[in-house]
Design a protein around this motif. Sequence first.
Motif, PDB file in Angstrom:
ATOM      1  N   MET A 299      30.928 -16.188  29.760  1.00 17.37           N
ATOM      2  CA  MET A 299      32.142 -15.655  30.361  1.00 17.37           C
ATOM      3  C   MET A 299      32.816 -14.752  29.341  1.00 17.37           C
ATOM      4  N   SER A 300      33.295 -13.625  29.783  1.00 13.92           N
ATOM      5  CA  SER A 300      33.969 -12.672  28.904  1.00 13.92           C
ATOM      6  C   SER A 300      35.444 -12.693  29.175  1.00 13.92           C
ATOM      7  N   VAL A 301      36.220 -12.294  28.205  1.00 16.90           N
ATOM      8  CA  VAL A 301      37.677 -12.246  28.316  1.00 16.90           C
ATOM      9  C   VAL A 301      38.121 -10.825  28.093  1.00 16.90           C
ATOM     10  N   ASN A 302      38.880 -10.317  29.020  1.00 12.40           N
ATOM     11  CA  ASN A 302      39.399  -8.956  28.904  1.00 12.40           C
ATOM     12  C   ASN A 302      40.691  -9.001  28.105  1.00 12.40           C
ATOM     13  N   ASP A 303      40.788  -8.145  27.038  1.00  8.35           N
ATOM     14  CA  ASP A 303      41.980  -8.146  26.176  1.00  8.35           C
ATOM     15  C   ASP A 303      43.241  -7.857  26.973  1.00  8.35           C
ATOM     16  N   SER A 304      43.111  -7.062  27.990  1.00  6.82           N
ATOM     17  CA  SER A 304      44.299  -6.687  28.745  1.00  6.82           C
ATOM     18  C   SER A 304      44.887  -7.842  29.513  1.00  6.82           C
ATOM     19  N   SER A 305      44.064  -8.911  29.690  1.00  4.61           N
ATOM     20  CA  SER A 305      44.570 -10.070  30.411  1.00  4.61           C
ATOM     21  C   SER A 305      45.364 -11.002  29.520  1.00  4.61           C
ATOM     22  N   CYS A 306      45.364 -10.770  28.163  1.00  2.00           N
ATOM     23  CA  CYS A 306      46.095 -11.638  27.218  1.00  2.00           C
ATOM     24  C   CYS A 306      46.962 -10.762  26.331  1.00  2.00           C
ATOM     25  N   PRO A 307      47.925 -10.148  26.900  1.00  2.00           N
ATOM     26  CA  PRO A 307      48.744  -9.223  26.115  1.00  2.00           C
ATOM     27  C   PRO A 307      49.561  -9.956  25.052  1.00  2.00           C
ATOM     28  N   VAL A 308      49.684  -9.319  23.857  1.00  5.99           N
ATOM     29  CA  VAL A 308      50.514  -9.852  22.773  1.00  5.99           C
ATOM     30  C   VAL A 308      51.620  -8.844  22.506  1.00  5.99           C
ATOM     31  N   SER A 309      52.829  -9.306  22.435  1.00  3.80           N
ATOM     32  CA  SER A 309      53.971  -8.406  22.284  1.00  3.80           C
ATOM     33  C   SER A 309      53.978  -7.757  20.909  1.00  3.80           C
ATOM     34  N   SER A 310      54.553  -6.589  20.807  1.00  9.50           N
ATOM     35  CA  SER A 310      54.672  -5.875  19.536  1.00  9.50           C
ATOM     36  C   SER A 310      55.496  -6.667  18.541  1.00  9.50           C
ATOM     37  N   ALA A 311      56.510  -7.361  19.029  1.00 12.31           N
ATOM     38  CA  ALA A 311      57.355  -8.160  18.134  1.00 12.31           C
ATOM     39  C   ALA A 311      56.581  -9.297  17.506  1.00 12.31           C
ATOM     40  N   ALA A 312      55.727  -9.926  18.318  1.00 10.12           N
ATOM     41  CA  ALA A 312      54.912 -11.027  17.790  1.00 10.12           C
ATOM     42  C   ALA A 312      53.938 -10.529  16.746  1.00 10.12           C
ATOM     43  N   GLN A 313      53.343  -9.344  17.022  1.00  7.45           N
ATOM     44  CA  GLN A 313      52.416  -8.768  16.050  1.00  7.45           C
ATOM     45  C   GLN A 313      53.132  -8.476  14.724  1.00  7.45           C
ATOM     46  N   ASN A 314      54.319  -7.901  14.826  1.00  4.50           N
ATOM     47  CA  ASN A 314      55.075  -7.595  13.603  1.00  4.50           C
ATOM     48  C   ASN A 314      55.440  -8.853  12.836  1.00  4.50           C
ATOM     49  N   ALA A 315      55.743  -9.924  13.564  1.00  6.23           N
ATOM     50  CA  ALA A 315      56.091 -11.187  12.904  1.00  6.23           C
ATOM     51  C   ALA A 315      54.903 -11.745  12.147  1.00  6.23           C
ATOM     52  N   VAL A 316      53.726 -11.676  12.779  1.00  2.00           N
ATOM     53  CA  VAL A 316      52.513 -12.182  12.119  1.00  2.00           C
ATOM     54  C   VAL A 316      52.211 -11.353  10.875  1.00  2.00           C
ATOM     55  N   LEU A 317      52.310 -10.023  11.032  1.00  2.00           N
ATOM     56  CA  LEU A 317      52.045  -9.162   9.885  1.00  2.00           C
ATOM     57  C   LEU A 317      53.034  -9.397   8.750  1.00  2.00           C
ATOM     58  N   THR A 318      54.295  -9.581   9.129  1.00  8.12           N
ATOM     59  CA  THR A 318      55.322  -9.842   8.112  1.00  8.12           C
ATOM     60  C   THR A 318      55.061 -11.149   7.388  1.00  8.12           C
ATOM     61  N   GLN A 319      54.678 -12.172   8.154  1.00  9.26           N
ATOM     62  CA  GLN A 319      54.377 -13.475   7.546  1.00  9.26           C
ATOM     63  C   GLN A 319      53.174 -13.382   6.616  1.00  9.26           C
ATOM     64  N   PHE A 320      52.152 -12.646   7.070  1.00  7.55           N
ATOM     65  CA  PHE A 320      50.954 -12.486   6.244  1.00  7.55           C
ATOM     66  C   PHE A 320      51.285 -11.730   4.953  1.00  7.55           C
ATOM     67  N   ALA A 321      52.078 -10.649   5.088  1.00  8.62           N
ATOM     68  CA  ALA A 321      52.446  -9.859   3.915  1.00  8.62           C
ATOM     69  C   ALA A 321      53.273 -10.685   2.937  1.00  8.62           C
ATOM     70  N   SER A 322      54.180 -11.495   3.451  1.00  2.79           N
ATOM     71  CA  SER A 322      55.004 -12.337   2.576  1.00  2.79           C
ATOM     72  C   SER A 322      54.154 -13.347   1.824  1.00  2.79           C
ATOM     73  N   ALA A 323      53.210 -13.963   2.572  1.00  6.24           N
ATOM     74  CA  ALA A 323      52.325 -14.934   1.920  1.00  6.24           C
ATOM     75  C   ALA A 323      51.462 -14.267   0.852  1.00  6.24           C
ATOM     76  N   TYR A 324      50.972 -13.067   1.157  1.00  2.00           N
ATOM     77  CA  TYR A 324      50.138 -12.343   0.201  1.00  2.00           C
ATOM     78  C   TYR A 324      50.928 -11.981  -1.058  1.00  2.00           C
ATOM     79  N   LEU A 325      52.158 -11.489  -0.867  1.00  2.00           N
ATOM     80  CA  LEU A 325      52.991 -11.127  -2.007  1.00  2.00           C
ATOM     81  C   LEU A 325      53.359 -12.347  -2.848  1.00  2.00           C
ATOM     82  N   ALA A 326      53.605 -13.470  -2.165  1.00  2.00           N
ATOM     83  CA  ALA A 326      53.912 -14.700  -2.910  1.00  2.00           C
ATOM     84  C   ALA A 326      52.724 -15.142  -3.741  1.00  2.00           C
ATOM     85  N   GLN A 327      51.521 -15.029  -3.164  1.00  3.59           N
ATOM     86  CA  GLN A 327      50.308 -15.384  -3.897  1.00  3.59           C
ATOM     87  C   GLN A 327      50.118 -14.467  -5.109  1.00  3.59           C
ATOM     88  N   GLN A 328      50.356 -13.166  -4.919  1.00  2.00           N
ATOM     89  CA  GLN A 328      50.237 -12.220  -6.026  1.00  2.00           C
ATOM     90  C   GLN A 328      51.233 -12.528  -7.138  1.00  2.00           C
TER      91      GLN A 328
END
Length: 318
Positions: free
Chosen positions: A1-30
Amino acid sequence: MSVNDSSCPVSSAAQNAVLTQFASAYLAQQRREQRWRWFWRLVWLGVAGALLALNWPGMTAHKAPSASHTALVEVRGAISADAEASADRLMASLRDAFEDHGAQAVVLRINSPGGSPVQAGLVNDEIRRLKGLHKKPVYAVCEEMCASAAYYIAVAADEIYVDKASIVGSIGVLMDGFGFVGIMDKLGVERRLMTSGSNKGMLDPYSPRDPQQEQYAQSMLDQIHEQFIEVVRAGRGKRLKQDDTTFSGLFWNGQQAVGLGLADHLGSLDQVARDVVKVEDIVDYTQREDLTERLAKRFGAAMGLGAVEALRGGWQWR
């Protein structure tokens, strides 16, 4: 069974939050890694600073203006260019001892089986030069062993003192090695040696013996032996009671050595300082391996290279 990306939309705000969290974790590690890097750099710098403080020139007691004393220089272990009893260390120690106006005499305390005739010859020459320059007496005190190249150094002294059980002498020269030709023949191993000169592979342990090359090596050893003999004769003079065994490579105990004129008296360092120099205060001028050298030998070059790399890496911008 395949899943179409368009059927599971992710909001731009959620994407930015994930990226921000990842960047913060990366900077803390550095930042954590950077802090640890600086921590270890400071540790190595502290160690280096401590070593410099411990071994800073002029920190030794004998560098300060001193009162009347007996100067001591130790000759211990094998005499070779890369050992503690090297010509460079011994000559530097001797110069310090002779140049100190408070030193009334210089005593060589020897406990060595010998070593390089070149290193011993350099030290012998320097002792005789310094004696003529500073007009100070030199005494050799032989402990457990004063043999071969060590005796080469001792004969530069005005008098030689030994313990009755000291091992003294071994006035000779040797060159040793192994021959593996027979073993190679049995194992079917072939030696393939190429040289640009007929004697470049001289005394190669994997090649058959060459009588002409061995004769040449023997003549060279005989010449060095004769140099040794002349140094002993010059140092001991008429005190030497020479016979057929004197320069045969044989060695004697201290009591026998006195009887043969290879040594002058039985005595120890304290006795010489007290009864001969008549100054009981003894100041040691021996230049020894510093702490960094001892650590390098104990823990090996790999650890030393690691420390160098750590310090070197500390000055790279990131």
